[in-house]
Scaffold this active site. Structure first.
Site, short mmCIF file in Angstrom:
data_model
loop_
_atom_site.label_atom_id
_atom_site.label_comp_id
_atom_site.label_asym_id
_atom_site.label_seq_id
_atom_site.Cartn_x
_atom_site.Cartn_y
_atom_site.Cartn_z
N ARG A 148 60.15 41.33 37.94
CA ARG A 148 60.11 40.02 38.43
C ARG A 148 60.29 39.25 36.85
NH1 ARG A 148 55.44 42.33 40.81
NH2 ARG A 148 55.53 42.28 43.15
N LYS A 172 51.70 41.01 39.56
CA LYS A 172 50.93 40.15 40.31
C LYS A 172 49.48 40.67 40.64
CE LYS A 172 54.37 38.27 43.31
NZ LYS A 172 54.71 37.92 44.78
N HIS A 244 65.60 37.42 40.26
CA HIS A 244 65.21 38.02 41.16
C HIS A 244 66.46 38.68 41.94
CE1 HIS A 244 61.36 38.76 42.99
NE2 HIS A 244 61.88 39.17 43.83
N ARG A 247 66.58 42.23 40.23
CA ARG A 247 65.52 43.03 40.92
C ARG A 247 65.85 43.81 42.17
NH1 ARG A 247 59.83 43.89 40.90
NH2 ARG A 247 58.83 43.36 42.95
N TYR A 279 65.14 46.49 51.87
CA TYR A 279 66.27 47.27 51.40
C TYR A 279 66.83 48.04 52.39
CZ TYR A 279 64.24 44.74 47.11
OH TYR A 279 63.66 43.85 46.41
#
Length: 298
Positions: A148, A172, A244, A247, A279
Protein backbone atom coordinates in the site's frame (compact mmCIF):
# COMPACT_ATOMS: atom_id res chain seq x y z
CA UNK A 1 -24.67 20.61 19.46
CA UNK A 2 -21.61 19.28 21.31
CA UNK A 3 -20.60 16.75 18.63
CA UNK A 4 -16.85 17.31 19.03
CA UNK A 5 -16.55 15.52 22.37
CA UNK A 6 -18.26 12.38 21.04
CA UNK A 7 -16.29 12.44 17.79
CA UNK A 8 -12.98 12.65 19.69
CA UNK A 9 -14.00 9.84 22.05
CA UNK A 10 -15.02 7.73 19.06
CA UNK A 11 -11.71 8.36 17.26
CA UNK A 12 -9.81 7.39 20.43
CA UNK A 13 -11.83 4.16 20.53
CA UNK A 14 -10.97 3.43 16.88
CA UNK A 15 -7.27 4.08 17.51
CA UNK A 16 -6.80 2.35 20.87
CA UNK A 17 -9.35 -0.46 20.93
CA UNK A 18 -9.72 -1.28 17.24
CA UNK A 19 -6.17 -0.39 16.20
CA UNK A 20 -7.21 1.37 12.99
CA UNK A 21 -4.78 3.45 10.97
CA UNK A 22 -4.66 7.24 11.08
CA UNK A 23 -6.03 7.52 7.54
CA UNK A 24 -8.98 5.22 8.27
CA UNK A 25 -9.82 7.14 11.45
CA UNK A 26 -9.70 10.44 9.56
CA UNK A 27 -12.07 9.08 6.92
CA UNK A 28 -14.57 8.05 9.62
CA UNK A 29 -14.28 11.56 11.03
CA UNK A 30 -14.98 13.18 7.64
CA UNK A 31 -18.29 11.29 7.37
CA UNK A 32 -19.46 12.57 10.76
CA UNK A 33 -18.28 16.12 9.99
CA UNK A 34 -20.29 16.00 6.77
CA UNK A 35 -23.41 15.23 8.82
CA UNK A 36 -22.56 18.10 11.20
CA UNK A 37 -22.21 20.50 8.26
CA UNK A 38 -25.61 19.40 6.95
CA UNK A 39 -27.19 20.10 10.36
CA UNK A 40 -25.52 23.50 10.50
CA UNK A 41 -26.70 24.46 7.00
CA UNK A 42 -30.25 23.34 7.78
CA UNK A 43 -30.12 25.12 11.17
CA UNK A 44 -30.97 21.89 12.97
CA UNK A 45 -29.72 22.06 16.56
CA UNK A 46 -29.54 18.47 17.76
CA UNK A 47 -26.92 16.42 19.58
CA UNK A 48 -25.65 12.98 18.46
CA UNK A 49 -27.60 11.53 21.40
CA UNK A 50 -30.93 12.96 20.23
CA UNK A 51 -30.69 12.95 16.44
CA UNK A 52 -33.57 10.97 14.90
CA UNK A 53 -33.72 8.54 12.02
CA UNK A 54 -35.87 11.07 10.06
CA UNK A 55 -33.10 13.69 10.20
CA UNK A 56 -30.48 11.14 9.21
CA UNK A 57 -32.64 9.94 6.32
CA UNK A 58 -32.93 13.53 5.12
CA UNK A 59 -29.13 13.83 5.24
CA UNK A 60 -28.66 10.58 3.27
CA UNK A 61 -31.16 11.82 0.68
CA UNK A 62 -29.09 15.00 0.24
CA UNK A 63 -25.87 12.98 0.02
CA UNK A 64 -27.38 10.74 -2.69
CA UNK A 65 -27.75 13.81 -4.93
CA UNK A 66 -24.05 14.63 -4.68
CA UNK A 67 -22.06 11.38 -4.64
CA UNK A 68 -22.03 8.02 -6.41
CA UNK A 69 -23.51 4.90 -4.77
CA UNK A 70 -20.10 3.66 -3.67
CA UNK A 71 -19.32 6.87 -1.77
CA UNK A 72 -22.85 6.92 -0.39
CA UNK A 73 -22.40 3.35 0.92
CA UNK A 74 -19.13 4.35 2.59
CA UNK A 75 -20.73 7.32 4.35
CA UNK A 76 -23.65 5.21 5.61
CA UNK A 77 -21.23 2.56 6.85
CA UNK A 78 -19.11 5.17 8.64
CA UNK A 79 -22.11 6.74 10.37
CA UNK A 80 -23.52 3.36 11.37
CA UNK A 81 -20.21 2.59 13.03
CA UNK A 82 -20.26 5.91 14.94
CA UNK A 83 -23.79 5.42 16.26
CA UNK A 84 -23.09 1.77 17.09
CA UNK A 85 -20.26 3.09 19.27
CA UNK A 86 -22.68 5.46 21.04
CA UNK A 87 -25.06 2.55 21.66
CA UNK A 88 -22.18 0.38 22.89
CA UNK A 89 -21.15 3.09 25.36
CA UNK A 90 -24.79 3.50 26.55
CA UNK A 91 -25.05 7.05 25.24
CA UNK A 92 -27.99 5.99 23.05
CA UNK A 93 -30.52 3.17 23.02
CA UNK A 94 -30.75 2.84 19.25
CA UNK A 95 -28.91 3.46 15.99
CA UNK A 96 -30.76 5.99 13.77
CA UNK A 97 -29.27 4.32 10.67
CA UNK A 98 -30.47 0.86 11.61
CA UNK A 99 -33.22 0.79 8.97
CA UNK A 100 -31.31 2.70 6.27
CA UNK A 101 -30.25 0.37 3.48
CA UNK A 102 -26.83 0.64 1.90
CA UNK A 103 -27.07 1.11 -1.90
CA UNK A 104 -25.95 -1.84 -3.96
CA UNK A 105 -22.69 -0.94 -5.70
CA UNK A 106 -21.52 -4.24 -7.12
CA UNK A 107 -17.90 -5.30 -6.90
CA UNK A 108 -15.59 -2.95 -8.77
CA UNK A 109 -12.70 -4.75 -10.40
CA UNK A 110 -9.40 -2.91 -9.94
CA UNK A 111 -7.38 -1.65 -12.90
CA UNK A 112 -4.16 -3.53 -13.53
CA UNK A 113 -1.09 -2.93 -15.66
CA UNK A 114 0.61 -5.42 -17.91
CA UNK A 115 4.29 -6.16 -17.39
CA UNK A 116 5.00 -4.16 -20.55
CA UNK A 117 3.09 -1.14 -19.18
CA UNK A 118 5.03 -1.29 -15.90
CA UNK A 119 8.30 -1.47 -17.85
CA UNK A 120 7.15 1.57 -19.88
CA UNK A 121 6.45 3.57 -16.71
CA UNK A 122 9.92 2.82 -15.38
CA UNK A 123 11.56 3.52 -18.75
CA UNK A 124 10.37 7.18 -18.83
CA UNK A 125 11.82 8.02 -15.40
CA UNK A 126 14.58 10.63 -15.65
CA UNK A 127 17.47 8.84 -13.96
CA UNK A 128 19.77 11.84 -14.32
CA UNK A 129 18.13 13.33 -11.22
CA UNK A 130 18.31 12.11 -7.64
CA UNK A 131 14.54 11.96 -7.52
CA UNK A 132 14.55 9.70 -10.59
CA UNK A 133 16.60 7.02 -8.85
CA UNK A 134 14.29 7.27 -5.85
CA UNK A 135 11.16 7.04 -8.00
CA UNK A 136 12.44 3.94 -9.82
CA UNK A 137 13.14 2.27 -6.48
CA UNK A 138 9.69 3.19 -5.20
CA UNK A 139 7.84 1.82 -8.21
CA UNK A 140 9.87 -1.39 -8.17
CA UNK A 141 9.05 -1.73 -4.45
CA UNK A 142 5.34 -1.06 -4.89
CA UNK A 143 5.10 -3.62 -7.68
CA UNK A 144 7.73 -6.05 -6.38
CA UNK A 145 6.28 -6.30 -2.86
CA UNK A 146 2.61 -5.38 -3.39
CA UNK A 147 2.65 -2.55 -0.85
CA UNK A 148 0.00 0.00 0.00
CA UNK A 149 1.23 3.56 -0.55
CA UNK A 150 1.05 4.23 3.21
CA UNK A 151 3.29 1.20 3.78
CA UNK A 152 5.77 2.45 1.20
CA UNK A 153 6.22 5.95 2.62
CA UNK A 154 6.63 4.60 6.18
CA UNK A 155 9.11 1.84 5.20
CA UNK A 156 12.20 1.87 7.41
CA UNK A 157 15.79 0.91 6.61
CA UNK A 158 15.67 -1.28 9.71
CA UNK A 159 12.76 -3.16 8.07
CA UNK A 160 14.97 -4.40 5.22
CA UNK A 161 16.24 -7.95 5.66
CA UNK A 162 17.86 -8.43 2.26
CA UNK A 163 20.07 -11.34 3.29
CA UNK A 164 16.96 -13.28 4.29
CA UNK A 165 15.07 -12.00 1.21
CA UNK A 166 12.28 -10.21 3.12
CA UNK A 167 11.07 -6.76 4.11
CA UNK A 168 9.02 -6.17 7.27
CA UNK A 169 5.84 -4.22 6.58
CA UNK A 170 3.66 -2.45 9.13
CA UNK A 171 0.16 -2.48 7.66
CA UNK A 172 -3.34 -1.51 8.73
CA UNK A 173 -3.92 -1.56 12.46
CA UNK A 174 -0.12 -1.68 13.00
CA UNK A 175 -0.13 -5.35 12.00
CA UNK A 176 3.29 -6.55 10.89
CA UNK A 177 4.00 -9.01 8.09
CA UNK A 178 7.09 -10.18 6.23
CA UNK A 179 6.97 -9.94 2.45
CA UNK A 180 9.49 -11.53 0.07
CA UNK A 181 11.48 -8.94 -1.85
CA UNK A 182 12.45 -9.60 -5.48
CA UNK A 183 15.86 -8.96 -6.97
CA UNK A 184 14.73 -5.90 -8.97
CA UNK A 185 13.19 -4.13 -5.95
CA UNK A 186 16.18 -5.02 -3.77
CA UNK A 187 18.70 -3.87 -6.36
CA UNK A 188 17.13 -0.45 -6.88
CA UNK A 189 16.51 0.13 -3.18
CA UNK A 190 20.21 -0.54 -2.57
CA UNK A 191 21.27 1.81 -5.40
CA UNK A 192 19.04 4.55 -3.97
CA UNK A 193 20.41 4.02 -0.46
CA UNK A 194 24.10 3.91 -1.43
CA UNK A 195 24.18 6.57 -4.16
CA UNK A 196 21.40 9.06 -3.42
CA UNK A 197 20.01 8.87 0.10
CA UNK A 198 23.43 8.91 1.74
CA UNK A 199 24.05 12.39 0.27
CA UNK A 200 20.86 13.97 1.63
CA UNK A 201 20.66 16.18 4.69
CA UNK A 202 18.16 14.17 6.69
CA UNK A 203 15.68 15.86 9.02
CA UNK A 204 15.62 14.81 12.63
CA UNK A 205 13.24 11.93 13.19
CA UNK A 206 13.57 10.53 9.67
CA UNK A 207 17.02 8.93 9.95
CA UNK A 208 15.51 5.45 9.55
CA UNK A 209 12.90 6.33 6.89
CA UNK A 210 13.90 4.80 3.56
CA UNK A 211 12.28 7.04 0.92
CA UNK A 212 12.81 10.76 1.52
CA UNK A 213 11.85 13.96 -0.24
CA UNK A 214 14.50 16.39 -1.44
CA UNK A 215 14.39 18.20 1.92
CA UNK A 216 15.24 15.03 3.83
CA UNK A 217 11.75 14.42 5.24
CA UNK A 218 9.18 11.68 4.72
CA UNK A 219 7.32 11.60 1.44
CA UNK A 220 3.56 12.14 1.54
CA UNK A 221 1.06 9.72 0.02
CA UNK A 222 -0.10 12.54 -2.26
CA UNK A 223 3.42 12.99 -3.62
CA UNK A 224 3.65 9.33 -4.61
CA UNK A 225 0.27 9.62 -6.36
CA UNK A 226 1.53 12.67 -8.28
CA UNK A 227 4.75 10.92 -9.34
CA UNK A 228 2.89 7.93 -10.77
CA UNK A 229 0.21 10.05 -12.48
CA UNK A 230 2.95 12.15 -14.12
CA UNK A 231 4.74 9.05 -15.42
CA UNK A 232 1.45 7.66 -16.78
CA UNK A 233 0.90 10.89 -18.72
CA UNK A 234 4.41 10.66 -20.18
CA UNK A 235 3.77 7.10 -21.35
CA UNK A 236 0.31 8.00 -22.66
CA UNK A 237 -1.50 5.39 -20.56
CA UNK A 238 -5.26 5.75 -20.84
CA UNK A 239 -5.92 3.85 -17.63
CA UNK A 240 -6.71 5.71 -14.41
CA UNK A 241 -3.76 4.50 -12.36
CA UNK A 242 -2.49 5.14 -8.84
CA UNK A 243 0.04 3.51 -6.49
CA UNK A 244 -2.66 0.96 -5.65
CA UNK A 245 -2.70 -0.10 -9.32
CA UNK A 246 0.80 -1.50 -8.86
CA UNK A 247 -0.39 -3.45 -5.81
CA UNK A 248 -3.29 -4.86 -7.84
CA UNK A 249 -0.88 -5.76 -10.64
CA UNK A 250 1.43 -7.54 -8.18
CA UNK A 251 -1.44 -9.77 -7.00
CA UNK A 252 -2.89 -10.36 -10.46
CA UNK A 253 0.42 -11.37 -12.01
CA UNK A 254 1.12 -13.76 -9.13
CA UNK A 255 -2.28 -15.38 -9.59
CA UNK A 256 -1.86 -15.65 -13.36
CA UNK A 257 1.46 -17.39 -12.88
CA UNK A 258 0.08 -20.02 -10.52
CA UNK A 259 0.30 -18.58 -6.99
CA UNK A 260 -2.45 -19.66 -4.59
CA UNK A 261 -4.84 -17.17 -3.03
CA UNK A 262 -3.77 -17.90 0.54
CA UNK A 263 -0.15 -16.96 -0.24
CA UNK A 264 -1.27 -13.78 -1.99
CA UNK A 265 -3.49 -12.94 0.99
CA UNK A 266 -0.53 -13.20 3.37
CA UNK A 267 1.70 -11.05 1.18
CA UNK A 268 -0.94 -8.34 0.72
CA UNK A 269 -1.83 -8.34 4.42
CA UNK A 270 -5.55 -8.86 3.81
CA UNK A 271 -7.37 -9.78 7.00
CA UNK A 272 -10.00 -11.74 5.09
CA UNK A 273 -9.41 -13.90 2.02
CA UNK A 274 -12.68 -12.58 0.55
CA UNK A 275 -10.81 -9.32 -0.10
CA UNK A 276 -8.13 -11.22 -2.00
CA UNK A 277 -10.74 -13.15 -4.00
CA UNK A 278 -11.45 -10.09 -6.14
CA UNK A 279 -8.36 -11.00 -8.17
CA UNK A 280 -9.98 -14.28 -9.21
CA UNK A 281 -12.40 -12.27 -11.32
CA UNK A 282 -9.71 -10.45 -13.27
CA UNK A 283 -8.75 -13.19 -15.72
CA UNK A 284 -11.34 -15.88 -16.32
CA UNK A 285 -9.22 -17.48 -19.07
CA UNK A 286 -6.63 -18.25 -16.38
CA UNK A 287 -9.29 -20.00 -14.30
CA UNK A 288 -10.19 -22.23 -17.23
CA UNK A 289 -6.56 -23.21 -17.64
CA UNK A 290 -6.36 -24.11 -13.93
CA UNK A 291 -9.48 -26.27 -14.15
CA UNK A 292 -8.35 -28.05 -17.34
CA UNK A 293 -4.89 -28.63 -15.88
CA UNK A 294 -5.79 -29.91 -12.43
CA UNK A 295 -9.37 -31.20 -12.24
CA UNK A 296 -9.69 -35.02 -12.51
CA UNK A 297 -12.78 -34.71 -14.76
CA UNK A 298 -11.53 -31.91 -17.01
Amino acid sequence: MNWNRYIKDYQSYLRIERGLSKNTIENYGFDIERLCLFLENKKIDVSPLKITDEIVQQFIYEVAKEVNPRSQARIISGLKSFFNYLVFEDYRNDNPLELIETPKTGRKLPDTLSIQEIDSLIAVIDLSSNEGERNRAMIETLYGCGLRVSELVSLKISDLFFEEGFVKITGKGNKERFVPVGKFAQRYMEIYQKEIRCNLTIKKGFEDTLFLNRRGGQLTRAMVFTIIKTLALKVGLKKNISPHTLRHSFATHLLENGADLRSIQLMLGHESITTTEIYVHLDRSFLKEVMYSFHPRK
